[in-house]
Scaffold this active site. Structure first.
Site, PDB file in Angstrom:
ATOM      1  CB  SER A  15      -0.936   0.008   1.218  1.00  0.00           C
ATOM      2  OG  SER A  15      -0.186  -0.100   2.428  1.00  0.00           O
ATOM      3  N   GLY A  16       2.048   1.159  -0.574  1.00  0.00           N
ATOM      4  CA  GLY A  16       2.894   2.330  -0.752  1.00  0.00           C
ATOM      5  C   GLY A  16       2.546   3.060  -2.042  1.00  0.00           C
ATOM      6  CB  SER A  17       4.398   5.599  -4.002  1.00  0.00           C
ATOM      7  OG  SER A  17       4.620   6.524  -2.963  1.00  0.00           O
ATOM      8  CB  ILE A  18       4.447   0.916  -6.511  1.00  0.00           C
ATOM      9  CG1 ILE A  18       5.708   1.590  -7.066  1.00  0.00           C
ATOM     10  CG2 ILE A  18       4.019  -0.214  -7.440  1.00  0.00           C
ATOM     11  CD1 ILE A  18       6.865   0.653  -7.306  1.00  0.00           C
ATOM     12  CB  CYS A 130      11.462   2.158 -12.236  1.00  0.00           C
ATOM     13  SG  CYS A 130      12.827   2.689 -11.174  1.00  0.00           S
ATOM     14  CB  SER A 162       9.627   9.357  -7.228  1.00  0.00           C
ATOM     15  OG  SER A 162      10.963   9.202  -7.689  1.00  0.00           O
ATOM     16  CB  ILE A 165      10.445   2.445   2.823  1.00  0.00           C
ATOM     17  CG1 ILE A 165      10.186   3.699   3.665  1.00  0.00           C
ATOM     18  CG2 ILE A 165      11.198   1.402   3.649  1.00  0.00           C
ATOM     19  CD1 ILE A 165       9.268   3.461   4.842  1.00  0.00           C
ATOM     20  NE  ARG A 168      14.384   7.077  -0.012  1.00  0.00           N
ATOM     21  CZ  ARG A 168      15.064   8.148  -0.389  1.00  0.00           C
ATOM     22  NH1 ARG A 168      16.375   8.160  -0.263  1.00  0.00           N
ATOM     23  NH2 ARG A 168      14.453   9.203  -0.894  1.00  0.00           N
ATOM     24  CD  GLU A 169      13.421  -1.441   3.701  1.00  0.00           C
ATOM     25  OE1 GLU A 169      12.712  -2.327   3.168  1.00  0.00           O
ATOM     26  OE2 GLU A 169      13.260  -1.040   4.872  1.00  0.00           O
TER      27      GLU A 169
END
EC number: 1.2.1.10
Length: 297
Positions: A15-18, A130, A162, A165, A168-169
């Protein structure tokens, strides 16, 4: 609007940005019936937004999808590479078609403009990264136009806002999976992927630059193959365009592109997230059409 019985039932895990951008894309399509958006934190902004859009949510993650496995047919996994390796253990056993938006690299690698028709009945389709979705069409076009690619390097720059978390992980997995896919789709002997996260405000639009050391005989053919491939990508990613058309110097080819997002949920500068979600929707639509065709035969 199609009858719900003729639409593919979809769950979004993450349920993050994507995941949220996917939610808006799926809801806007007549091919899909969005059943669930599933996350890990009950009070997260993502699940709150999904509930406000009248979508059933859960913070129980994979456990919820296990308990409701008869309610959906297709899963978009927008978690992390490590989580996907666990998640797919259940999905494969349950016969669920999974579109993996993490760099886990478990399933069939797919870039829609290159090999969408080849995914067949694969249970798991991996969308690489991406940067991969942006650069691989051009890498594949180069393969068609040159004799050999000795070295291929891809540098992607994205806005810090953009890069969530999970992004970055998963930096190490991003590099490894992108480099592997570049070798697979281009035939390059050596590949390198670099991701730069730009903290500038306002956010800068995604840009990807490809450098190739290659042997070629006809540079006009390079330009033609690249131009043709760009148009194929634009069929499902309208904001994809070249900012530097192919140029060559002493055997090195340089191409640069940018991706403007559709703005369904994410800001337009987040083309890095939009392109992988557009690819995911293209794969899902293809599987939907294939399933419907099979049902009528």
């Amino acid at each position: 609007m199609k009858n719900k019985s003729s639409r593919t039932r979809v769950a979004i895990l993450g349920s993050g940005s994507i995941g949220l951008d996917l939610m808006f894309k799926v809801k806007a399509s007549e091919h899909f019936d969005l059943k669930f958006v599933v996350g890990r934190h009950a009070n997260s902004d993502g699940l709150k937004l999904a509930r406000s859009c009248n979508v059933e949510t859960s913070s129980d993650g994979l456990d919820f999808l296990k308990e409701n496995e008869d309610a959906y047919d297709l899963v978009f996994d927008a978690t992390s590479a490590a989580a996907h390796k666990v998640n797919n253990g259940f999905f494969s056993g349950a016969g669920k078609f999974v579109i993996d938006l993490t760099p886990a690299k478990l399933g069939r690698l797919c870039v829609p403009c290159i090999n969408l028709d080849d995914i067949g009945a694969e249970q798991n389709v991996n969308l690489i990264t991406c940067g991969g979705q942006a650069s691989l069409p051009l890498a594949y076009a180069l393969k068609q136009a040159v004799d050999e690619i000795e070295y291929l390097e891809v540098v992607s720059a994205i806005a810090s806002r953009s890069a969530g978390i999970a992004t970055r992980e998963n930096i190490d997995e991003y590099m490894t999976t992108t480099e592997y896919a570049l070798a697979q789709f281009s035939g390059a002997k050596k590949t390198k992927a670099i991701l730069n996260i730009n903290p500038a405000e306002p956010g800068v639009r995604m840009q990807t630059t490809l450098y190739a050391h290659a042997r070629y005989r006809d540079f006009d053919r390079v330009r033609a193959c690249v131009a043709e491939m760009v148009e194929k990508v634009r069929e499902y990613v309208p904001g994809y365009r070249l900012v530097v058309e192919p140029i060559e110097s002493q055997g090195r080819i340089t191409i640069s592109l940018t991706v403007r997002g559709r703005g369904d949920y994410l800001p337009e500068y987040a083309g890095n997230l939009d392109i992988i979600n557009c690819a995911a929707l293209a794969v899902a639509s293809h599987r939907h059409a294939t399933a419907r065709l099979g049902a009528t035969q």
